[in-house]
Design a protein around this motif. Sequence first.
Motif, PDB file in Angstrom:
ATOM      1  N   LYS A  57       0.839  -1.191   0.000  1.00 55.17           N
ATOM      2  CA  LYS A  57       0.000   0.000   0.000  1.00 55.17           C
ATOM      3  C   LYS A  57       0.878   1.246   0.000  1.00 55.17           C
ATOM      4  O   LYS A  57       2.010   1.227   0.476  1.00 55.17           O
ATOM      5  CB  LYS A  57      -0.908   0.017   1.238  1.00 55.17           C
ATOM      6  N   ASP A  58       0.334   2.344  -0.536  1.00 52.39           N
ATOM      7  CA  ASP A  58       1.103   3.583  -0.587  1.00 52.39           C
ATOM      8  C   ASP A  58       0.153   4.776  -0.567  1.00 52.39           C
ATOM      9  O   ASP A  58      -1.052   4.645  -0.813  1.00 52.39           O
ATOM     10  CB  ASP A  58       1.989   3.630  -1.837  1.00 52.39           C
ATOM     11  N   ILE A  59       0.707   5.936  -0.262  1.00 53.24           N
ATOM     12  CA  ILE A  59      -0.007   7.211  -0.310  1.00 53.24           C
ATOM     13  C   ILE A  59       0.798   8.175  -1.163  1.00 53.24           C
ATOM     14  O   ILE A  59       2.018   8.269  -1.029  1.00 53.24           O
ATOM     15  CB  ILE A  59      -0.215   7.781   1.113  1.00 53.24           C
ATOM     16  N   PHE A  60       0.112   8.903  -2.053  1.00 58.20           N
ATOM     17  CA  PHE A  60       0.785   9.812  -2.982  1.00 58.20           C
ATOM     18  C   PHE A  60       0.390  11.256  -2.682  1.00 58.20           C
ATOM     19  O   PHE A  60      -0.779  11.622  -2.782  1.00 58.20           O
ATOM     20  CB  PHE A  60       0.426   9.451  -4.427  1.00 58.20           C
ATOM     21  N   LYS A  61       1.357  12.073  -2.328  1.00 55.05           N
ATOM     22  CA  LYS A  61       1.098  13.463  -1.920  1.00 55.05           C
ATOM     23  C   LYS A  61       0.912  14.401  -3.104  1.00 55.05           C
ATOM     24  O   LYS A  61       0.187  15.395  -3.017  1.00 55.05           O
ATOM     25  CB  LYS A  61       2.245  13.977  -1.046  1.00 55.05           C
ATOM     26  N   TYR A  62       1.581  14.119  -4.211  1.00 55.91           N
ATOM     27  CA  TYR A  62       1.543  15.033  -5.360  1.00 55.91           C
ATOM     28  C   TYR A  62       1.025  14.285  -6.588  1.00 55.91           C
ATOM     29  O   TYR A  62       1.729  14.133  -7.581  1.00 55.91           O
ATOM     30  CB  TYR A  62       2.931  15.619  -5.614  1.00 55.91           C
ATOM     31  N   TYR A  63      -0.207  13.848  -6.517  1.00 58.44           N
ATOM     32  CA  TYR A  63      -0.702  12.899  -7.509  1.00 58.44           C
ATOM     33  C   TYR A  63      -2.228  12.929  -7.470  1.00 58.44           C
ATOM     34  O   TYR A  63      -2.831  13.036  -6.403  1.00 58.44           O
ATOM     35  CB  TYR A  63      -0.200  11.504  -7.118  1.00 58.44           C
ATOM     36  N   ARG A  64      -2.839  12.849  -8.642  1.00 58.45           N
ATOM     37  CA  ARG A  64      -4.267  12.607  -8.734  1.00 58.45           C
ATOM     38  C   ARG A  64      -4.514  11.753  -9.972  1.00 58.45           C
ATOM     39  O   ARG A  64      -3.686  11.728 -10.892  1.00 58.45           O
ATOM     40  CB  ARG A  64      -5.077  13.903  -8.794  1.00 58.45           C
TER      41      ARG A  64
END
Length: 389
Positions: free
Chosen positions: A291-298
């Motif tokens: 799993k991951d989280i992307f701060k500068y991404y949509r």
Amino acid sequence: MPRLNIDSEYLADTLDKLLHIPSPTGYTDNIVRFVSKQLIELGLQVELTRRGAIKAVRQGKRPEGARAIVSHLDTLGAQVKFLKSNGRVSLVPIGHWSSRFAEGARATVFSSKGGYRGTILPIKASGHTFNEEIDTLPVAWENVEMRIDAMSRNEEHLDRLGIEVGDIVAIDPQPEFLDNGYIVSRHLDNKAGVAVMLASLKAMQDQQLKTPVDIHFLFSIAEEVGVGAASIVSPNVASMIAIDNGTTAPGQNSDEFGVTIAMADQTGPFDYHLTKKMAELCQKNDIRYQKDIFKYYRSDSASAIEAGADVRTCLITFGIDASHGYERIHLHALRSLAELVTAYVSSTVKIKRDFEEHGELNGFTRQSTGEAEQELSVDVEEEELGAQT
């Protein structure tokens, strides 16, 4: 039903063909035609929006509560900003990417008279002329230009070639498919996601998979500029899985192997229940995941939600190194994603309330609070309320 076997050779071959079709945002007609033909060959009917976003529905047991899978066909690119007195052209980017990755790229500018080949170079490109200035020139789009491979020494020559302000520039992908499974190329974002969708569909058709609800295969054409799936999600779609890239970099948990499930991006968390289901399906089907989280991404899902689509959304990704640059992925991740898609579309629909756009409290989902006894009492109250009504 467990995951289906994926034709890895078809997946890689399809990706290679996609990469060789220029498709920067705003110049996607040709890739729309290619993907539409692939879908038709795989047995689906194709419906296009006015601008070319694709919807193809694979029928399940019922149309309500449909599931959607979405990827985008458009890539990064550039446009001609203005014609320069030295016969070269200034550029602005299509999408968000650094001019650092544009320097040295071979490219094609599409003019009114046809395509011209060229190279994107720093405005100070020759060490024999500028000495150390070539190393101190700041990284910026204002400091690069495209040299056209035709007689072009001034603005008049450019005008004769038919090159004008606003012309689209496509960057060469330069793909390499290595024997060890690594794939290196520009524009893997998101042509790899498109190849995953087509390979998943092929597996469903070859193995005559039956699904509990309709499956909508969606392909957007302007994700790189933020539009994405804003106009192609039907009201009867209850959940949507976006397939895109996950960045493998320091501080990130994405990987070039297996599936990377995005828990959130810059627009916020993805649907709690849908992301949980993705992880459970990976566990049940022995699919490697993280799993991951992307701060500068949509992704496409954000544009659908912002456009008013009331759908549960999730993002599953292939780990990619140097995203929006000269990218690298591994076939293992693509195959894993395709396996997960087949497991998902055949899985039981647990949230029956999602068959309708609106409903009562009874049947609405819940999230664990760790207070089992309290949750049980709420269940009893809702059952009693439902019986009374």
